[in-house]
Design an enzyme around this catalytic site. Structure first.
Site, PDB file in Angstrom:
ATOM      1  N   GLY A   1       0.874  -1.171   0.000  1.00 16.55           N
ATOM      2  CA  GLY A   1       0.000   0.000   0.000  1.00 16.55           C
ATOM      3  C   GLY A   1       0.905   1.212   0.000  1.00 16.55           C
ATOM      4  O   GLY A   1       1.863   1.280  -0.762  1.00 16.55           O
TER       5      GLY A   1
ATOM      6  N   CYS B   1       5.961  -5.533   0.146  1.00 17.90           N
ATOM      7  CA  CYS B   1       6.160  -4.199  -0.434  1.00 17.90           C
ATOM      8  C   CYS B   1       6.145  -3.099   0.639  1.00 17.90           C
ATOM      9  O   CYS B   1       7.097  -3.020   1.412  1.00 17.90           O
ATOM     10  CB  CYS B   1       5.134  -3.984  -1.539  1.00 17.90           C
ATOM     11  SG  CYS B   1       5.700  -2.793  -2.743  1.00 17.90           S
TER      12      CYS B   1
ATOM     13  N   ILE C   1       5.027  -3.215  -7.806  1.00 18.84           N
ATOM     14  CA  ILE C   1       4.260  -1.977  -7.967  1.00 18.84           C
ATOM     15  C   ILE C   1       4.932  -0.878  -7.145  1.00 18.84           C
ATOM     16  O   ILE C   1       4.902  -0.917  -5.907  1.00 18.84           O
ATOM     17  CB  ILE C   1       2.795  -2.154  -7.511  1.00 18.84           C
ATOM     18  CG1 ILE C   1       2.131  -3.287  -8.295  1.00 18.84           C
ATOM     19  CG2 ILE C   1       2.008  -0.855  -7.690  1.00 18.84           C
ATOM     20  CD1 ILE C   1       0.769  -3.691  -7.783  1.00 18.84           C
TER      21      ILE C   1
ATOM     22  N   HIS D   1       4.402  -8.358  -4.933  1.00 22.84           N
ATOM     23  CA  HIS D   1       3.049  -8.652  -4.433  1.00 22.84           C
ATOM     24  C   HIS D   1       2.607 -10.081  -4.759  1.00 22.84           C
ATOM     25  O   HIS D   1       1.879 -10.284  -5.732  1.00 22.84           O
ATOM     26  CB  HIS D   1       2.053  -7.688  -5.084  1.00 22.84           C
ATOM     27  CG  HIS D   1       2.089  -6.314  -4.529  1.00 22.84           C
ATOM     28  ND1 HIS D   1       1.218  -5.881  -3.550  1.00 22.84           N
ATOM     29  CD2 HIS D   1       2.885  -5.283  -4.803  1.00 22.84           C
ATOM     30  CE1 HIS D   1       1.483  -4.627  -3.257  1.00 22.84           C
ATOM     31  NE2 HIS D   1       2.490  -4.231  -4.003  1.00 22.84           N
TER      32      HIS D   1
ATOM     33  N   GLU E   1       0.364 -11.785  -3.532  1.00 26.23           N
ATOM     34  CA  GLU E   1      -1.090 -11.970  -3.395  1.00 26.23           C
ATOM     35  C   GLU E   1      -1.827 -11.618  -4.688  1.00 26.23           C
ATOM     36  O   GLU E   1      -3.018 -11.871  -4.813  1.00 26.23           O
ATOM     37  CB  GLU E   1      -1.621 -11.137  -2.211  1.00 26.23           C
ATOM     38  CG  GLU E   1      -1.795  -9.641  -2.443  1.00 26.23           C
ATOM     39  CD  GLU E   1      -0.480  -8.855  -2.477  1.00 26.23           C
ATOM     40  OE1 GLU E   1       0.599  -9.479  -2.433  1.00 26.23           O
ATOM     41  OE2 GLU E   1      -0.541  -7.615  -2.580  1.00 26.23           O
TER      42      GLU E   1
HETATM   43  N1  GLN Z   1       5.705   2.838  -2.996  1.00 29.22           N
HETATM   44  C1  GLN Z   1       5.064   2.368  -1.804  1.00 29.22           C
HETATM   45  C2  GLN Z   1       5.766   2.947  -0.566  1.00 29.22           C
HETATM   46  O1  GLN Z   1       6.895   3.384  -0.641  1.00 29.22           O
HETATM   47  C3  GLN Z   1       5.058   0.866  -1.727  1.00 29.22           C
HETATM   48  C4  GLN Z   1       4.269   0.321  -2.885  1.00 29.22           C
HETATM   49  C5  GLN Z   1       3.551  -0.957  -2.624  1.00 29.22           C
HETATM   50  O2  GLN Z   1       3.342  -1.371  -1.481  1.00 29.22           O
HETATM   51  N2  GLN Z   1       3.118  -1.559  -3.690  1.00 29.22           N
HETATM   52  O3  GLN Z   1       5.183   2.942   0.465  1.00 29.22           O
END
Ligand code: GLN
Length: 192
Positions: free
Chosen positions: A46, A78, A134, A170, A172
């Site tokens: 997230g 992530c 992502i 990710h 999931e």
């Molecule tokens: N770019 C987000 C961050 O630095 C992480 C991205 C993700 O969880 N897909 O918090």
């Protein structure tokens, strides 16, 4: 077995679905007392800044730390990996500090900040795993107690230290449940 998924922000529904598909109970966790009733916790991807603020607002920081010290496995994907990391850009983070890695946020650059790649898992070599990144972070350093379980472009993307597991991608979001099953196996063994 019951796995909690921190449900403050981010991709928590997909993790719940994945755990349920593996035949285990999965519950959304938002409050500290819920940590007493689970056998493992997933911190989803997230926005790490948002999730960290919400963790403090919901008083979850100590609960996550004591969950870890009691031996329950924690899996950060992530943004979740960023929150669990001990260091960011060479500096000590003042947050959970639960895994001895250094991490850099959004490190694949702005233009191509999301990508997919077939990678190899150290614990399941039969077929590659399709990894979805992502706006992913990059793990730039791992301490001596950390086991490196997968690599992409020369950096570690899946790592484990004791009962803490992190991925910069990710798992999931794919139909492949091997990493979730690996985590459930950690939970079945009580984190060891
Ligand atoms: N770019 C987000 C961050 O630095 C992480 C991205 C993700 O969880 N897909 O918090």
């Amino acid at each position: 077995m019951k796995i909690g998924v921190l449900a403050l922000q981010g991709a928590f529904r997909e993790h719940i679905q994945m755990i349920a598909n593996c035949g285990c109970d999965a519950v959304e966790v938002r409050l500290p007392h819920q940590c007493g009733d689970i056998d493992g916790l997933i911190i989803p991807g997230g926005e790490s800044t948002t999730i960290s603020k919400l963790i403090d607002e919901y008083d979850m920081r100590d609960a996550i730390i004591s969950c870890t010290f009691s031996g329950k496995p924690i899996f950060g994907t992530c943004a979740g990996a960023i929150l669990l990391a001990d260091r960011q850009n060479g500096k000590k983070r003042k947050f959970l500090n639960l895994i001895d890695i250094d991490i850099t946020r959004n490190a694949y650059g702005r233009q191509i900040d999301s990508r997919e790649a077939d990678i190899q898992l150290a614990f399941s070599t039969s077929t590659p795993f399709h990894a979805v990144f992502i706006r992913a972070p990059v793990i730039t350093e791992t301490g001596p107690g950390v086991t490196e379980l997968s690599f992409y472009n020369g950096s570690v993307i899946l790592a484990r230290q004791g009962n803490i597991l992190v991925s910069t991608f990710h798992p999931e979001l794919t139909g492949d449940d091997r990493i979730h099953r690996y985590f459930l196996e950690m939970a079945r063994k009580g984190g060891s």
